[in-house]
Scaffold this active site. Structure first.
Site, PDB file in Angstrom:
ATOM      1  N   TRP A 195       0.853  -1.184   0.000  1.00  0.00           N
ATOM      2  CA  TRP A 195       0.000   0.000   0.000  1.00  0.00           C
ATOM      3  C   TRP A 195       0.894   1.242   0.000  1.00  0.00           C
ATOM      4  CZ3 TRP A 195      -1.066   3.541   4.256  1.00  0.00           C
ATOM      5  CH2 TRP A 195      -2.025   4.486   3.916  1.00  0.00           C
ATOM      6  N   ASP A 362     -16.213  11.107  -2.667  1.00  0.00           N
ATOM      7  CA  ASP A 362     -15.591   9.846  -2.253  1.00  0.00           C
ATOM      8  C   ASP A 362     -16.330   9.259  -1.051  1.00  0.00           C
ATOM      9  OD1 ASP A 362     -13.172   8.010  -1.348  1.00  0.00           O
ATOM     10  OD2 ASP A 362     -12.604   8.787  -3.312  1.00  0.00           O
ATOM     11  N   ASP A 363     -15.667   8.448  -0.308  1.00  0.00           N
ATOM     12  CA  ASP A 363     -16.223   7.694   0.823  1.00  0.00           C
ATOM     13  C   ASP A 363     -16.923   8.617   1.841  1.00  0.00           C
ATOM     14  OD1 ASP A 363     -16.660   5.706   2.629  1.00  0.00           O
ATOM     15  OD2 ASP A 363     -14.558   5.189   2.943  1.00  0.00           O
ATOM     16  N   ARG A 439      -9.216  -3.273   7.722  1.00  0.00           N
ATOM     17  CA  ARG A 439      -9.827  -1.940   7.766  1.00  0.00           C
ATOM     18  C   ARG A 439     -11.237  -2.016   8.372  1.00  0.00           C
ATOM     19  NH1 ARG A 439     -11.549   2.685   3.429  1.00  0.00           N
ATOM     20  NH2 ARG A 439     -10.511   4.400   4.431  1.00  0.00           N
ATOM     21  N   LYS A 472     -16.274   5.496  -8.861  1.00  0.00           N
ATOM     22  CA  LYS A 472     -15.007   4.964  -8.341  1.00  0.00           C
ATOM     23  C   LYS A 472     -15.371   3.711  -7.543  1.00  0.00           C
ATOM     24  CE  LYS A 472     -11.127   6.244  -5.335  1.00  0.00           C
ATOM     25  NZ  LYS A 472     -10.603   7.320  -4.489  1.00  0.00           N
ATOM     26  N   ASP A 474     -14.199   0.929  -5.246  1.00  0.00           N
ATOM     27  CA  ASP A 474     -13.067   0.689  -4.346  1.00  0.00           C
ATOM     28  C   ASP A 474     -13.143  -0.720  -3.748  1.00  0.00           C
ATOM     29  OD1 ASP A 474     -10.836   1.263  -2.829  1.00  0.00           O
ATOM     30  OD2 ASP A 474     -11.664   3.053  -1.892  1.00  0.00           O
ATOM     31  N   ASN A 476     -11.100  -2.352  -0.289  1.00  0.00           N
ATOM     32  CA  ASN A 476     -10.041  -1.949   0.627  1.00  0.00           C
ATOM     33  C   ASN A 476      -9.522  -2.989   1.602  1.00  0.00           C
ATOM     34  OD1 ASN A 476      -9.388   0.806  -0.012  1.00  0.00           O
ATOM     35  ND2 ASN A 476     -11.522   1.231   0.454  1.00  0.00           N
ATOM     36  N   ASP A 542      -2.753   5.219  -3.510  1.00  0.00           N
ATOM     37  CA  ASP A 542      -3.162   6.226  -2.526  1.00  0.00           C
ATOM     38  C   ASP A 542      -2.020   7.180  -2.243  1.00  0.00           C
ATOM     39  OD1 ASP A 542      -5.688   5.364  -2.266  1.00  0.00           O
ATOM     40  OD2 ASP A 542      -5.484   4.506  -0.258  1.00  0.00           O
TER      41      ASP A 542
HETATM   42  C1  DGJ Z   1      -9.010   3.904  -0.554  1.00  0.00           C
HETATM   43  C2  DGJ Z   1      -8.883   4.676  -1.826  1.00  0.00           C
HETATM   44  O1  DGJ Z   1      -7.737   4.313  -2.513  1.00  0.00           O
HETATM   45  C3  DGJ Z   1      -8.905   6.168  -1.499  1.00  0.00           C
HETATM   46  O2  DGJ Z   1      -8.679   6.910  -2.643  1.00  0.00           O
HETATM   47  C4  DGJ Z   1     -10.241   6.472  -0.880  1.00  0.00           C
HETATM   48  O3  DGJ Z   1     -11.253   6.257  -1.826  1.00  0.00           O
HETATM   49  C5  DGJ Z   1     -10.452   5.612   0.341  1.00  0.00           C
HETATM   50  N1  DGJ Z   1     -10.250   4.223   0.061  1.00  0.00           N
HETATM   51  C6  DGJ Z   1     -11.842   5.821   0.895  1.00  0.00           C
HETATM   52  O4  DGJ Z   1     -12.126   4.975   1.926  1.00  0.00           O
END
Ligand code: DGJ
Length: 779
Positions: A195, A362-363, A439, A472, A474, A476, A542
């Site tokens: 990451w 975004d989030d 996470r 977008k 995602d 995670n 990121d």
């Molecule tokens: C990980 C993404 O890579 C970020 O750009 C952002 O969208 C966060 N997650 C949001 O939780």
């Protein structure tokens, strides 16, 4: 393009030739993969000669004292017949053994490329050769597919297993391709990381034994991208023999590079056999993901060029293929979870004034998502943050004159969510162990039909109810406990998860081709050709620190074109490294991708605002070249320089960025090399960029008429309203002079500011525009 001469099969692309032949026993012997050969060249001259019996080898036929599988360059190989190298298969055969003997059965040539039923496939190929192998004893077949993509110098390979027997076939390993190349002193180049440091390029000599490049995280991963290169040891950007491989798959991958006792290099690529076991019912088939292969004897830049063209032409599909990507502003680094409509609209208004075309939320917009501990899985908008709902908010953005984009993380669920409270069985976890979190979240089990339907239903509803033109997507966390209540055989979990993902993406975005999908997985944790079949661009990392991005985008550039990389200008010092970098460098790196901004515009100065507006205007003018032009990494003998060039399709405009990673004292002059231009006269000039007084810190006292505190109110105020012009150069010269390189002005070496000195310092950079004389533009 595909020719068959009795027992020899030959595939030609514009600049490469690939040859294999059927041996007298029906095995497939690899003969040649390299530069284009004459039609006259025959397998008999090109093949590795076999004239001795290799000591301690196992011979295939008792009447033959030479033919041993272990000492042949093979195109496919078996277990238990004398080849001790890594085999592309491990099948539990009907007799309970692992012994196989797959030999040529038939072949077939078709126009175009052939789509798969279960997996994304490259499209628009010229011809496909299918070779069917059959086990000598059992009715089990392997179809080897070779598709030629003539103009891009790519050949793809994949395998399909068909079970013609009456009992289930247990597949423990099935590679998509296997190939043996005679060694050329190869070095193996891989993209490794983690990451915020994805895709850093590493090389190592290929030595005796096995090197594996793989992932077990459930995704193609930020640890080891599936793509790799095999290059002769002295290969350079513009010289040498380089093979490139990539994989159209987003799950656990596995590539093996094995140097044998005969100095042959076996290269095999496929689904990772770790945690994999597929039970193939009678009369059923198993499709493997497609492998992409290219070759050039002109070095790394040429191999990258093949890969870039191939992706732009044969992987990215739909309305966004070759379409210019909008300049976006994403609110993540500006707000994280802490926003409301007022904050967002203020940010959007500023963004619009600077020239941004797409505003991305975004989030944090749904459920109880005020931190990363809750809310994933719930798609109801948080009306405290967005009282007018997503539709109302999207309309407001549209009314400002920008398109609207929205973030989702559909594959995940928090335990603290309505979805999990209602359907705990939707999550991936074992019934008899506690679940491990990443996470604070669990993975939704895409092997379950109900889960796929839930995601498709919820996401589609939102997309249809508001004017959303960008998503977008995602993801995670890594998958940890591969188990699905929907499966009897847990060895199928990881692959079925990816099949489920592809199904969901197809069902959501197939009917909505106008939506630009940017996939993301904590940055570049799933930067692969599988995802690019659905999402034309991917958030590369990121990490928005441009100096780290030189490594990340630079690494990716060996295989993926700039049009696929989301690249944003963010606030400095950077969140990920605390490094301070100039705004100009943040821009100069991000232009080699799909440009976006990701910072709180409220806190930037008036001068910076002007600079950003100038940057966006410049990018819009040249973005076709940045996104779709030919990308070159320009070598420099200095190890503190990174130089990238984007060349227009007509080869009459080039955009070159010269980055200085760390300054060295009393540095000698730099050269600007521009390659690939049509012959003729050119004007080259520096793009005008701003230089802020704060760059000079306490040194200012030596040049100002009165002594001022560099941290004091007056200089802070001056900084907000005034900037210097960074050194601007302009020359007229020929393409030949540019090709060999023209010396640039010297840089600051402790001699004070002068507009004729390049002020680079640590992390400085300049962009140069080279245009054919008749078509000079403005900066
Ligand atoms: C990980 C993404 O890579 C970020 O750009 C952002 O969208 C966060 N997650 C949001 O939780």
């Amino acid at each position: 393009m595909v020719t068959v001469d009795r027992t020899t099969f030959r595939i030609d692309t514009k600049n490469t030739t690939y040859i294999f032949q059927k041996t007298k026993y029906g095995h497939l012997e690899h003969i040649y993969y390299g530069s284009l050969l004459s039609k006259e060249d025959k397998a008999t001259s090109l093949r590795q000669k076999q004239s001795v019996q290799v000591g301690s080898s196992v011979l295939y036929d008792k009447g033959d004292t030479i033919y041993g599988l272990d000492s042949l360059c093979l195109e496919w190989s078996d277990n238990g017949r004398g080849d001790y190298r890594q085999s592309p298969t491990e099948f539990k055969m009907p007799d309970g053994s692992f012994v196989t003997d797959f030999i040529y059965d038939s072949h077939d040539i078709t126009e175009g490329s052939i789509p798969m039923d279960t997996l994304p496939t490259a499209y628009g190929g010229n011809k496909t050769l299918k070779i069917t192998l059959k086990d000598k004893v059992y009715p089990i077949y392997i179809d080897l597919y070779y598709s030629a993509f003539y103009d891009t110098d790519v050949i793809t390979r994949r395998a399909v297993v068909r079970n013609g027997s009456e009992s289930p076939l247990v597949i423990r390993r099935i590679m998509s391709m296997s190939l043996d190349l005679p060694d050329e002193g190869f070095e193996l180049y891989t993209l490794d990381g983690a990451w915020i440091k994805e895709a850093n390029l590493h090389k190592r000599p290929v030595s005796y034994g096995i090197t594996i490049n793989s992932s077990t995280t459930g995704a193609s991963s930020n640890r080891h991208n599936p793509a790799f290169l095999l290059a002769e040891s002295d290969a350079k950007e513009d010289y040498g023999s380089v093979y490139g491989f990539n994989f159209i798959y987003s799950g656990n991958h596995y590539s093996v590079v094995e140097k044998s006792d005969r100095d042959y290099i076996r290269v095999a690529m496929g689904i990772n056999p770790c945690f994999f076991e597929w039970i193939l019912p009678p009369r059923d088939k198993f499709e493997t993901p497609e492998v992409v292969m290219t070759y050039s004897n002109k070095g790394f830049n040429e191999t990258s060029y093949h890969m870039h063209n191939f992706i732009n032409e044969h992987i990215v599909r739909g309305e966004w293929k070759k379409k210019e990507r909008p300049v976006l502003l994403n609110n993540w680094e500006a707000h994280f979870f802490n926003f409301n409509e007022g904050k967002l609209l203020a940010l959007a208004k500023e963004a619009k004034n600077l020239g941004v075309e797409l505003f991305v939320l975004d989030d944090g917009w749904f459920g109880k998502r005020n931190s990363d501990k809750a809310g994933l899985g719930d798609y109801n908008v948080n009306t405290k943050k967005l009282p007018a709902g997503i539709k109302g908010f999207a309309d407001k953005i549209n009314n400002m004159g920008m398109a609207f984009g929205l973030w989702f993380e559909p594959e995940m669920v928090n335990e603290d969510s309505d979805l999990y409270r209602e359907h705990p069985e939707y999550a991936v976890k074992l019934p008899n162990r506690h679940a491990v979190l990443g996470r604070n979240q669990l993975v939704l089990d895409l092997c379950q039909k109900e889960v796929r339907n839930y995601i498709v239903g919820e996401v589609s509803k939102l997309l249809d109810n508001a004017s959303i033109s960008y998503v977008k997507w995602d993801m995670n966390r890594h998958i940890a406990e591969g188990y699905s209540r929907a499966l009897e055989n847990q060895g199928e979990f990881y692959h079925r998860y990816i099949l489920g993902l592809y199904e969901v993406l197809n069902r959501i975005f197939g009917p909505r081709p106008h939506i630009l999908l940017e996939s993301c997985s904590s940055g570049g944790n799933r930067f692969d050709l599988g995802m690019l079949c659905y999402s034309p661009q991917i958030w590369a990392s990121d990490d928005t620190d441009p100096i780290e991005r030189l490594k990340i985008q630079g690494g990716l550039s060996y295989f993926y074109p700039p049009s696929t990389m989301g690249a944003h200008v963010s606030q400095s010092p950077h969140q990920q490294t605390l490094r301070e970098t100039p705004l100009s460098t943040r821009f100069n790196v991000s232009v080699f991708g799909c440009l976006g901004y990701e910072l709180d515009l409220k806190y930037i100065t008036r001068e910076e605002r002007k600079e950003i507006a100038e940057q966006i205007a410049f990018y819009k003018k040249y973005r076709r070249i940045f996104q779709y032009g030919r990308f070159y990494r320009i070598p420099s003998y200095k190890d503190n320089k990174v130089i990238w060039e984007a060349l227009s399709e007509d080869k009459e405009t080039a955009l070159t960025a010269l980055f200085q990673t760390l300054a060295t004292a009393a540095e000698s002059s730099d050269k600007l090399r521009v390659i690939g231009l049509n012959k003729g006269g050119y004007k080259v000039r520096t793009r005008v960029q701003r230089l802020y007084l704060k760059r000079f810190g306490g040194l200012l006292k030596h040049v100002l008429p009165i002594e001022l505190n560099p941290e004091g109110a007056i200089l802070r105020m001056v900084n907000r309203h005034y900037s210097l012009r960074d050194s601007v150069e302009s020359y007229h010269c020929s393409s030949e002079a540019l090709e060999s390189g023209i010396p640039l002005r010297e840089q600051f070496i402790g001699t004070g500011y002068d507009k004729n000195i390049r002020i680079l310092g640590d992390f400085g950079s300049n962009l140069y525009i080279t245009e054919k004389k008749s078509q000079e533009g403005e900066n």
